[in-house]
Design a protein around this motif. Structure first.
Motif, PDB file in Angstrom:
ATOM      1  N   ASN A   1       0.840  -1.193   0.000  1.00 57.88           N
ATOM      2  CA  ASN A   1       0.000   0.000   0.000  1.00 57.88           C
ATOM      3  C   ASN A   1       0.879   1.249   0.000  1.00 57.88           C
ATOM      4  O   ASN A   1       2.116   1.157   0.101  1.00 57.88           O
ATOM      5  N   GLU A   2       0.254   2.397  -0.112  1.00 56.29           N
ATOM      6  CA  GLU A   2       1.014   3.644  -0.241  1.00 56.29           C
ATOM      7  C   GLU A   2       1.866   3.927   0.992  1.00 56.29           C
ATOM      8  O   GLU A   2       3.007   4.404   0.879  1.00 56.29           O
ATOM      9  N   ASP A   3       1.347   3.658   2.169  1.00 58.36           N
ATOM     10  CA  ASP A   3       2.120   3.890   3.396  1.00 58.36           C
ATOM     11  C   ASP A   3       3.369   3.016   3.429  1.00 58.36           C
ATOM     12  O   ASP A   3       4.447   3.475   3.841  1.00 58.36           O
ATOM     13  N   GLN A   4       3.241   1.772   3.002  1.00 63.26           N
ATOM     14  CA  GLN A   4       4.402   0.880   2.995  1.00 63.26           C
ATOM     15  C   GLN A   4       5.438   1.322   1.968  1.00 63.26           C
ATOM     16  O   GLN A   4       6.648   1.279   2.235  1.00 63.26           O
ATOM     17  N   ILE A   5       4.971   1.766   0.816  1.00 64.50           N
ATOM     18  CA  ILE A   5       5.902   2.255  -0.206  1.00 64.50           C
ATOM     19  C   ILE A   5       6.665   3.474   0.311  1.00 64.50           C
ATOM     20  O   ILE A   5       7.887   3.591   0.120  1.00 64.50           O
ATOM     21  N   ARG A   6       5.959   4.371   1.002  1.00 64.47           N
ATOM     22  CA  ARG A   6       6.626   5.549   1.566  1.00 64.47           C
ATOM     23  C   ARG A   6       7.643   5.135   2.627  1.00 64.47           C
ATOM     24  O   ARG A   6       8.753   5.693   2.699  1.00 64.47           O
ATOM     25  N   ALA A   7       7.275   4.166   3.469  1.00 67.95           N
ATOM     26  CA  ALA A   7       8.184   3.718   4.522  1.00 67.95           C
ATOM     27  C   ALA A   7       9.443   3.094   3.924  1.00 67.95           C
ATOM     28  O   ALA A   7      10.566   3.344   4.403  1.00 67.95           O
ATOM     29  N   LEU A   8       9.272   2.303   2.887  1.00 66.63           N
ATOM     30  CA  LEU A   8      10.429   1.692   2.227  1.00 66.63           C
ATOM     31  C   LEU A   8      11.319   2.763   1.606  1.00 66.63           C
ATOM     32  O   LEU A   8      12.561   2.690   1.700  1.00 66.63           O
ATOM     33  N   GLY A   9      10.710   3.756   0.980  1.00 68.48           N
ATOM     34  CA  GLY A   9      11.491   4.836   0.384  1.00 68.48           C
ATOM     35  C   GLY A   9      12.233   5.654   1.424  1.00 68.48           C
ATOM     36  O   GLY A   9      13.397   6.025   1.230  1.00 68.48           O
TER      37      GLY A   9
END
Length: 367
Positions: free
Chosen positions: A209-217
Motif C-alpha cells: 500500500n502507499e504507506d508501505q511504499i513511503r516507509a520503504l522509500g
C-alpha cells in the motif's frame, strides 16, 4: 459416560471439507487442506464444498449456510474463515478449524460483537470438536470463549511436499531477504527500518500500500515485490533468497517459517504467540515491536557463519514435525472418532493430542 466403539480403519468415511470462496487470491487455508487431502488414507474420502458466495453481507452468508445444509457428509469439517457455516449443520458430526482470532484483536464496537457471536461463540456451540493450528491459537480462543479445553485438538498446518532442501551459498555482502506478507500484522515498516543501512535486497511477497511504499522509500531500501504467487512460484522465491524475515506482530501459525526451514534458509521471526512454537530452535528471534531487536537478529544471521549454518540444519529437522502425511494421519484419526461417536459429544482427550502424534483417547458420549 460410556465409550463409543471406534470405527474400523478400513471403513469408508465421507468427509466434507467446507471452504470459503476466496477473496483476492487468498489461498493459504485452501493450500493447507489440499496438502492434507493428498495424504489421507483411502478409507477417508474427502470432497470439497466451496461456499457459493464470498463471505460478505448477511444475505450471501445465509445462502452459504443453506447450501451447506444439503452438502453434509459422515463428517463435516469447516476448514476455516467461514465458521458461521457450523450453525445449521449436524452438530455431533461437525468439526471446526480455527486458525486465529486476529479479527477480535482488530474490530471494535458492534462489529466486534457480531463477529464474536457468529464466528466464535455460536459456532463453538454447534460443533462436536474444534481443532486449532497451534497452542497459541488455543490460548487465544480460550481467552475469548468459555469452552472445554479437552474438546480442542491442536493439529499443526502441514508444509507442502514441494518444499525440499535446496542448499545455496549465503551472499554475505548483499543478501536477498525474503519478506512474506504485507498485511498490517506482517510488520513491514519496522522490518524496513531495521534494515536501514544494511546492504541487501528486500524481496516482498504481497501487495504494497502507499504507506508501505513511503516507509520503504524513507529507509532507502532496495526492494522488489510481487503478489498472488502459486506454491510453485513461492518455492522459487525461497530458493532464490538468502534468508527469510517473518517478524509478525500477530500469527496463528506462521507457515513461512516452516517453508524456509524445509528449503534450507535461515529464519528471523518473532518471539511472541505461535512463532516460537512453530520455529522451535530453528530461528533467530526478535521482539517484533522493537526495531533494534529485529536489526540485531538479522545482523546475527548475516554476520555469524556458525550460527547461520546451525539454523539451517536445525530447520531441516524442525520441518519434519510438519510433514503432510503426519498431519493427515492426525486428521484421519479425528474423523474416525467423530464418525464413531454416532450422534455423541466429544469426550475428554489428552491435552496435547494432535501435537506430537501420541495415542489419542476415543471420543465418548452420554447415553
Amino acid at each position: 459416560m460410556r465409550r463409543s466403539r471406534s470405527v474400523p480403519k478400513n471403513r469408508t468415511i465421507n468427509v466434507t471439507h467446507f471452504q470459503r470462496r476466496p477473496l483476492d487470491q487468498q489461498l493459504s487455508i485452501e493450500r493447507v487442506f489440499a496438502a492434507v487431502r493428498e495424504c489421507l488414507p483411502p478409507s477417508i474420502r474427502p470432497r470439497v464444498v466451496e461456499a457459493s458466495y464470498s463471505s460478505r453481507g448477511v444475505w450471501r452468508r445465509v445462502c452459504n449456510m443453506l447450501h451447506a445444509v444439503f452438502q453434509q457428509g459422515d463428517v463435516n469439517h469447516i476448514t476455516g474463515d467461514v465458521h458461521y457455516l457450523a450453525i445449521p449443520l449436524h452438530k455431533r458430526k461437525t468439526l471446526l478449524t480455527i486458525h486465529d482470532c486476529i479479527s477480535l484483536e482488530r474490530l471494535h464496537g458492534l462489529r466486534w460483537w457480531l463477529f464474536y457471536l457468529f464466528w466464535y461463540w455460536l459456532p463453538s456451540r454447534r460443533v462436536a470438536a474444534i481443532s486449532v493450528i497451534s497452542e497459541a491459537t488455543k490460548r487465544e480462543f480460550l481467552r475469548y470463549v468459555q469452552y472445554d479445553p479437552a474438546k480442542i485438538r491442536v493439529i499443526y498446518d502441514p508444509c507442502p511436499q514441494i518444499f525440499q532442501p535446496s542448499p545455496k551459498p549465503f551472499n554475505q555482502e548483499n543478501p536477498i531477504i525474503l519478506q512474506v506478507g504485507t498485511g498490517a500484522n506482517k510488520n513491514l515498516p519496522r522490518v524496513a527500518e531495521a534494515l536501514r543501512g544494511i546492504p541487501c535486497h528486500l524481496r516482498i511477497i504481497g501487495k504494497l500500500n502507499e504507506d508501505q511504499i513511503r516507509a520503504l522509500g524513507a529507509c532507502g531500501m532496495r526492494y522488489s515485490s510481487d503478489a498472488n504467487l502459486s506454491a510453485e512460484e513461492m518455492l522459487v522465491e525461497y530458493r532464490r533468497c538468502d534468508m527469510v524475515v517473518f517478524v509478525s506482530t500477530y500469527e496463528g501459525f506462521g507457515m513461512p517459517i516452516v517453508e524456509a526451514n524445509a528449503t534450507g534458509r535461515p529464519v528471523v521471526t518473532g518471539n511472541i504467540l505461535s512463532m516460537p512454537e512453530v520455529a522451535g530452535n530453528a530461528a533467530s528471534f526478535a521482539d517484533p515491536f522493537d526495531v533494534a531487536s529485529i536489526r540485531k537478529a538479522i545482523l546475527r544471521v548475516i554476520e555469524d557463519d556458525k550460527f547461520r549454518d546451525a539454523l539451517v540444519e536445525r530447520g531441516y529437522e524442525n520441518a519434519l514435525r510438519f510433514r503432510p502425511e503426519h498431519i493427515a494421519s492426525l486428521y484421519a484419526s479425528l474423523y474416525r472418532e467423530l464418525a464413531s461417536s454416532a450422534g455423541a459429544a466429544v469426550g475428554k482427550v489428552d491435552s496435547d493430542a494432535g501435537v506430537d502424534g501420541s495415542p489419542r483417547h476415543e471420543l465418548s458420549h452420554s447415553r
